[in-house]
Design a protein around this motif. Structure first.
Motif, PDB file in Angstrom:
ATOM      1  N   ARG A   1     -13.183 -13.791 -15.886  1.00  0.00           N
ATOM      2  CA  ARG A   1     -12.100 -13.986 -14.126  1.00  0.00           C
ATOM      3  C   ARG A   1     -10.715 -13.905 -14.231  1.00  0.00           C
ATOM      4  O   ARG A   1     -11.004 -13.466 -13.053  1.00  0.00           O
ATOM      5  CB  ARG A   1     -12.277 -15.352 -14.102  1.00  0.00           C
ATOM      6  N   VAL A   2      -9.958 -13.988 -15.400  1.00  0.00           N
ATOM      7  CA  VAL A   2      -9.206 -13.477 -15.694  1.00  0.00           C
ATOM      8  C   VAL A   2      -8.714 -11.939 -14.647  1.00  0.00           C
ATOM      9  O   VAL A   2      -8.141 -11.909 -14.136  1.00  0.00           O
ATOM     10  CB  VAL A   2      -8.831 -13.423 -17.035  1.00  0.00           C
ATOM     11  N   LEU A   3      -9.625 -10.852 -15.132  1.00  0.00           N
ATOM     12  CA  LEU A   3      -9.833 -10.193 -14.929  1.00  0.00           C
ATOM     13  C   LEU A   3      -9.978  -9.569 -13.374  1.00  0.00           C
ATOM     14  O   LEU A   3      -9.457  -9.130 -12.751  1.00  0.00           O
ATOM     15  CB  LEU A   3     -10.897  -9.575 -15.120  1.00  0.00           C
ATOM     16  N   LEU A   4     -10.399 -10.291 -13.036  1.00  0.00           N
ATOM     17  CA  LEU A   4     -10.519 -10.245 -11.141  1.00  0.00           C
ATOM     18  C   LEU A   4      -9.875 -11.373 -10.685  1.00  0.00           C
ATOM     19  O   LEU A   4      -8.693 -10.531  -9.512  1.00  0.00           O
ATOM     20  CB  LEU A   4     -11.796 -11.190 -10.994  1.00  0.00           C
ATOM     21  N   ALA A   5      -8.591 -12.132 -11.196  1.00  0.00           N
ATOM     22  CA  ALA A   5      -8.263 -13.180 -10.713  1.00  0.00           C
ATOM     23  C   ALA A   5      -7.052 -12.027 -10.793  1.00  0.00           C
ATOM     24  O   ALA A   5      -5.611 -12.467  -9.904  1.00  0.00           O
ATOM     25  CB  ALA A   5      -7.806 -14.014 -10.786  1.00  0.00           C
TER      26      ALA A   5
ATOM     27  N   GLY B   1      -3.274  -7.339  -9.938  1.00  0.00           N
ATOM     28  CA  GLY B   1      -2.303  -6.205 -10.464  1.00  0.00           C
ATOM     29  C   GLY B   1      -2.089  -4.811 -10.428  1.00  0.00           C
ATOM     30  O   GLY B   1      -1.294  -4.253  -9.701  1.00  0.00           O
ATOM     31  N   LEU B   2      -2.846  -4.526 -10.900  1.00  0.00           N
ATOM     32  CA  LEU B   2      -2.744  -2.467 -10.690  1.00  0.00           C
ATOM     33  C   LEU B   2      -3.212  -2.553  -9.478  1.00  0.00           C
ATOM     34  O   LEU B   2      -2.992  -1.286  -9.033  1.00  0.00           O
ATOM     35  CB  LEU B   2      -4.325  -2.242 -11.682  1.00  0.00           C
ATOM     36  N   VAL B   3      -4.116  -2.666  -8.743  1.00  0.00           N
ATOM     37  CA  VAL B   3      -4.248  -2.483  -7.178  1.00  0.00           C
ATOM     38  C   VAL B   3      -2.915  -2.937  -6.156  1.00  0.00           C
ATOM     39  O   VAL B   3      -2.210  -1.676  -5.963  1.00  0.00           O
ATOM     40  CB  VAL B   3      -4.921  -2.912  -6.101  1.00  0.00           C
ATOM     41  N   ALA B   4      -2.059  -3.537  -6.813  1.00  0.00           N
ATOM     42  CA  ALA B   4      -0.743  -3.388  -6.300  1.00  0.00           C
ATOM     43  C   ALA B   4       0.266  -2.701  -6.906  1.00  0.00           C
ATOM     44  O   ALA B   4       1.011  -1.745  -6.070  1.00  0.00           O
ATOM     45  CB  ALA B   4       0.054  -4.705  -6.514  1.00  0.00           C
TER      46      ALA B   4
ATOM     47  N   PHE C   1       2.204   0.410  -5.086  1.00  0.00           N
ATOM     48  CA  PHE C   1       3.151   0.552  -4.615  1.00  0.00           C
ATOM     49  C   PHE C   1       4.083   1.891  -4.960  1.00  0.00           C
ATOM     50  O   PHE C   1       5.333   2.221  -4.716  1.00  0.00           O
ATOM     51  CB  PHE C   1       4.523  -0.584  -5.632  1.00  0.00           C
ATOM     52  N   VAL C   2       3.634   2.077  -6.527  1.00  0.00           N
ATOM     53  CA  VAL C   2       3.822   3.823  -6.566  1.00  0.00           C
ATOM     54  C   VAL C   2       2.993   4.824  -5.662  1.00  0.00           C
ATOM     55  O   VAL C   2       4.120   6.123  -5.214  1.00  0.00           O
ATOM     56  CB  VAL C   2       3.031   4.103  -8.259  1.00  0.00           C
TER      57      VAL C   2
END
Lengths: 254, 247
Positions: free
Chosen positions: B3-7, B12-15, B19-20
């Motif tokens: 759940r933490v991974l999904l939330a 976070g990684l996608v964002a 940005f990069v």
């Protein structure tokens, strides 16, 4: 006493809405501009710090008046708490004055904090402090007192969006009044000239409160100008609050 | 855990990737942009329009344009682009903040010295004089430009005298009026004028330039270096054209 109680409550609500986070934003803008921009300003460091500080105080104060003031009455109407309040021995004038005073206390507290941050920025950059800066901030406060009266007037009969838009419109046209007057002088259209002349008497002349340029460049600010600006602010604000009460008295809440 | 991974972790990684990726795309777009000799200033509204939209905060807009002017000049000095918009930028700055004396001085100096547009430099300083008739710095700087850039002593002396006649003029202006009218050696006069600029300007660019000229002049005066090229140009002295070496 009733007015003060409503004012205190309005101030508390503003604090609860985290309005003072704007002061933090002001601090970040000011410090960033002094640290990052000042070295690039090439001979204009004092001017840059003073310009940004004084204009920033004015801009952030206007934002608070607009965002807090526009929802002031509507929020109570929406939650129906206004009915509870007005069913008590509180007149509508007392209610409006309480709201007005509460918002003013919020503005004064915010501007005081921003002034301290501004003074800090002056110290950090080694910029000389001038008493005229305080005078300029004082007149900005007068401008905010007047604009708060405008926001109270509109919020007495419209929703938050329209109140914000109307107040913004009055603020912009009040700032551009001297341009409007120039336009009235040069236009050959008599209808247009008369319309502008009527507008100049209705719209608040906010140019009166802008002595930032004089403060920054060290020009003298006449005591007479300050006095008349304060008188103008007081009369215009009283007129607006009375007009707001006149409209608010006729408003029915169901 | 999932759940933490999904939330948090996945968004976070996608964002971060967005940005990069956005930054890389921006760099790529910049690299394929057609070359513009005046990169950085593509559109400049009129002073009137800027005043209208600034809603009483003209000084802040003037400050922003001043920073733009300085960085524009700095980029030109590094050879990044031309200076075609310099005059326009400077006029916008002083139109929005008519009492910003440094804006007139720096603008006029660059126009005269770097762009060889002496008439435009005079026009800018004349604008300042019109707005602040009692300010001695405008005629003084006109004299300074005549003396150091156009090398016209007679005109320089005339402007220094005008500066000395303004009610706010310091003793310095009187001294220079007399100094330039006298027959002192040109190199010493030039050195004194540049030293005055170096000591009084709050503008580091101007100070650096003045110090550079002072160094060259000091070497020429002491005989340890050649007379600078800019000081050997033809000049007009007391109405007649002659070579600097003739003096």
């Amino acid at each position: 006493m009733k007015i003060l109680a409503i004012a205190r409550n309005t101030f508390r609500e503003a604090v609860r809405d985290r309005i003072f986070a704007l002061v933090g934003a002001f601090g970040v803008v000011l410090m960033a501009s002094t640290i990052v921009l000042s070295p690039l300003s090439v001979g204009a460091q004092q001017k840059l710090v003073a310009d940004i500080g004084l204009a920033g105080i004015s801009i952030f104060a206007v934002l608070v008046v607009l965002f807090v003031g526009s929802g002031l009455v509507h929020k109570e109407v929406d939650k129906r708490t206004i009915m509870t309040l007005l069913s008590k021995p509180v007149s509508r004038m007392e209610y409006l004055l309480g709201k007005y005073l509460g918002l003013l206390i919020t503005i004064v507290a915010m501007m005081a904090m921003m002034t301290v941050l501004f003074a800090l920025a002056l110290v950090v950059t080694g910029t000389q402090f001038e008493w005229a800066y305080l005078l300029s901030i004082g007149l900005t406060l007068c401008e905010m007192i007047l604009i708060t009266a405008v926001v109270i007037f509109f919020s007495s009969f419209t929703g938050p969006l329209l109140t914000a838009l109307f107040t913004m419109g009055i603020f912009i046209s009040g700032r551009m009044l001297s341009d409007l007057l120039d336009f009235a002088h040069v236009t050959e259209n008599p209808v247009m000239a008369n319309t502008v002349n009527v507008l100049r008497n209705v719209l608040p002349n906010l140019d009166l409160f802008d002595v930032r340029t004089a403060a920054v460049h060290g020009f003298p600010i006449e005591a007479g100008h300050v006095l008349w600006a304060v008188v103008y602010m007081a009369l215009y604000s009283i007129g607006l609050v009375i007009a707001a009460e006149f409209v608010f008295r006729r408003r029915e809440f169901k | 855990m999932s759940r933490v991974l999904l939330a948090w972790v996945v968004p976070g990684l996608v964002a971060a990737a967005a940005f990069v990726g956005g930054d890389a795309a921006s760099d790529r777009a910049r690299s394929v942009r057609p070359e513009d000799p005046n990169v950085g200033v593509s559109y400049l509204p009129t002073s009137e329009a800027l005043k209208l939209v600034s809603m009483g905060y003209e000084n802040v807009v003037a400050d922003a344009l001043w920073l733009r002017t300085v960085t524009y000049y700095g980029a030109w000095a590094k050879g990044d682009h031309g200076l075609d918009f310099f005059r326009e930028l400077t006029h916008r700055v002083v139109d929005l903040d008519p009492w910003f004396v440094e804006g007139y001085k720096f603008g006029a100096f660059v126009l005269a010295d770097d762009l060889d547009r002496m008439d435009e430099a005079h026009a800018l300083l004349a604008k300042g004089s019109e707005r602040m008739p009692n300010n001695w710095e405008f005629p003084f700087n006109r004299g300074l430009l005549e003396y150091t850039v156009r090398l016209d002593d007679r005109e320089a002396a005339r402007w220094f005298r005008e500066a000395a006649d303004t009610p706010t003029a310091p003793e310095m202006a009187h001294r220079f009026a007399a100094f330039v009218s006298s027959r002192a050696g040109d190199l010493e006069k030039a050195y004194a004028l540049w030293r005055f600029v170096a000591e009084t300007t709050p503008n580091p660019d101007m100070r650096a330039k003045a110090e550079e000229y002072m160094e060259e002049l000091a070497a020429a005066i002491e005989g340890t270096g050649p007379v600078p090229e800019w000081a050997t140009r033809r000049r007009v002295i007391n109405g007649r054209v002659q070579k600097d070496g003739d003096v």
